[in-house]
Design a protein around this motif. Sequence first.
Motif, PDB file in Angstrom:
ATOM      1  N   GLN A 330       0.821  -1.216   0.000  1.00  0.00           N
ATOM      2  CA  GLN A 330       0.000   0.000   0.000  1.00  0.00           C
ATOM      3  C   GLN A 330       0.851   1.261   0.000  1.00  0.00           C
ATOM      4  O   GLN A 330       0.333   2.352  -0.232  1.00  0.00           O
ATOM      5  CB  GLN A 330      -0.979  -0.010   1.183  1.00  0.00           C
ATOM      6  CG  GLN A 330      -0.514   0.665   2.459  1.00  0.00           C
ATOM      7  CD  GLN A 330       0.352  -0.245   3.331  1.00  0.00           C
ATOM      8  OE1 GLN A 330       0.870  -1.264   2.864  1.00  0.00           O
ATOM      9  NE2 GLN A 330       0.512   0.128   4.594  1.00  0.00           N
ATOM     10  N   ARG A 355       0.840  -4.827   6.183  1.00  0.00           N
ATOM     11  CA  ARG A 355       0.623  -3.389   6.063  1.00  0.00           C
ATOM     12  C   ARG A 355       1.069  -2.721   7.355  1.00  0.00           C
ATOM     13  O   ARG A 355       1.186  -3.369   8.400  1.00  0.00           O
ATOM     14  CB  ARG A 355      -0.835  -3.062   5.758  1.00  0.00           C
ATOM     15  CG  ARG A 355      -1.777  -3.188   6.941  1.00  0.00           C
ATOM     16  CD  ARG A 355      -3.169  -2.662   6.606  1.00  0.00           C
ATOM     17  NE  ARG A 355      -4.000  -2.598   7.812  1.00  0.00           N
ATOM     18  CZ  ARG A 355      -4.086  -1.548   8.596  1.00  0.00           C
ATOM     19  NH1 ARG A 355      -3.386  -0.459   8.337  1.00  0.00           N
ATOM     20  NH2 ARG A 355      -4.850  -1.568   9.680  1.00  0.00           N
ATOM     21  N   VAL A 380      -6.695   0.875  -2.912  1.00  0.00           N
ATOM     22  CA  VAL A 380      -6.755  -0.218  -1.936  1.00  0.00           C
ATOM     23  C   VAL A 380      -7.954   0.025  -1.027  1.00  0.00           C
ATOM     24  O   VAL A 380      -8.060   1.091  -0.405  1.00  0.00           O
ATOM     25  CB  VAL A 380      -5.464  -0.287  -1.099  1.00  0.00           C
ATOM     26  CG1 VAL A 380      -5.556  -1.421  -0.080  1.00  0.00           C
ATOM     27  CG2 VAL A 380      -4.252  -0.476  -2.011  1.00  0.00           C
TER      28      VAL A 380
END
Length: 581
Positions: A330, A355, A380
């Motif tokens: 991300q 993440r 995302v």
Amino acid sequence: MNRPLTGLRGGALSAGEAVRTGMAPPARLAALAHRVALTSGWRRLALAWLAGAAGALAMPPFGLLPALVPALVAAVWLLDGAASGTGRWRRHLATAWTAGAIGWAWGFGYGVAGLWWLGAAFLVEADRFAVLMPFGVLGLPAVLGLFFGLGFALARLLWSPGWGRIFALAAGLAVSEWLRGHLFTGFPWNTLGMALGQQLWLMQGAAWLGLYGLTLAAVLMAAAPATLATGRSPGERRWPALLALAGLALLAGLGAWRIPAGPMPEVAGVRLRLVQPAVPQDARFNPRNRDGILQHYLGLSDSATSPQSNGLVDVTHLIWPESAFPFLIQRDPKALAQIAAALGPGRYLITGAARADEPLPGERLRFYNSVMVIGADGTVGAPYDKRHLVPFGEYLPAPVDRILRTLGLSQFVAVPGGFTAGEEGRRRLAVPGLPPVAPSICYEVIFPDEVVGEGERPGLILNLTNDGWFGNTPGPRQHFAQARLRAVEEGLPLVRSANTGISAVVDPYGRVTGSLPVGAEGVLDRRLPRSLGEATVYARFGDLFFVSLTLGSILLAMWAPGGRRRRRASGAEVEEGTGSD
């Protein structure tokens, strides 16, 4: 004083009296039961260990259900001989302690034989973890053995001659297996009910009883033949085993009746592609391999699987396994742009990925093991963060964290500070074009009461995992078998993507519509089966039926003929039908 025959309703008969009255069990079987009951010391523990190890053959991938019979029959006979001590309460405590030791040895053997493959994870980075392999291969089974010890001790406190002791053992192990699945973060791996949770007809019982209800049923059925060597009459010896066979036939018959003749209808407009990249575990988390790994995923994802296949053009939802990237996707616009370009309009990628969130001032960066949805524009969506982390794999438990770090040791997944668990509660993953998704990452799927949770009923169970730590061993096969049973319990299809297998699509009855084997590299194209129109009994009531059946077993154990007489006895404790005193 040694008693020649065990478990007799009205007390012990001598061998000669039993033969003269025509009530003797088969001589060789009775002699074997008597000999097992009279073992003591290290021989008793060794026999219990071997019995437990034999019982592990009933688990995946072997699935030898009959192997559970000698394992639990031996447990009954060993518990017959567990009486010891003098005085009412001292005798109770000493007997429970002896039974607990037998149960610990039985569970230790069961754990070693069923979980030896955990050692493979210590060899992925052998220079860091090989020295710890004995603690994983022997230490975890030794700890799990404590739960079996508790179950055996509880059973012996309910013990009585005859058929009542079968219900005592079933109740004790049902309680201890439930506790094993819930205490200290829980570890319901290879729960005894999985012996009935592999064959298609038998596993349908999970739709009513759940995993722990199957555990109670499995113990009752497998332990019942122990009475063939005991009992005052032929009926007392044979009826428990005959009823166990009838129960097994009934469970199979109901399962066969429950499964429809044809395939499940499919969710319109959904075409899934599951990617199984088979990236070597020692290369998977190396940042230097980031570009190569991403290109490998993209190449597989767009591969043609037949002359009629057009690659990703024929797909609506692409699914990659747990922790697909050795970097934070991300935070990498270039990688997101590459994925978006490959997807094209109207397609979505569902992938596992680590993440990190933005920390508050003064806090460290927190990392999560997540499921993300990436659209064709590279955006995302809101992720799902794994809640049930693996102790020592994804984080170090607080009491031992500082000690191990002082020794230079860390969890297997080298994330600074370990992963952080997601927020409390299970929420759905929103994926355009799919019904509500109940996501689970790795071993989260083995917890029956956590897979779906509260709220809106989902339309499928999604399981992303990386079993590459364990190579081509029983581990990945056991994991898949447990995930498959969740589909039956909940009446939901299962979609599962695994780095090295087993990737599969399973319908709500546990029928595998397609799969990729362990170690294979490839893609699997499948339609999404519909969920059942109504929630299953287990999905609606959870473990209510399991609790009711367990309480019923306890009552039957307490009020069995020999148990009533023992409780009416006053003064010194009367133990009828034990192997020795």
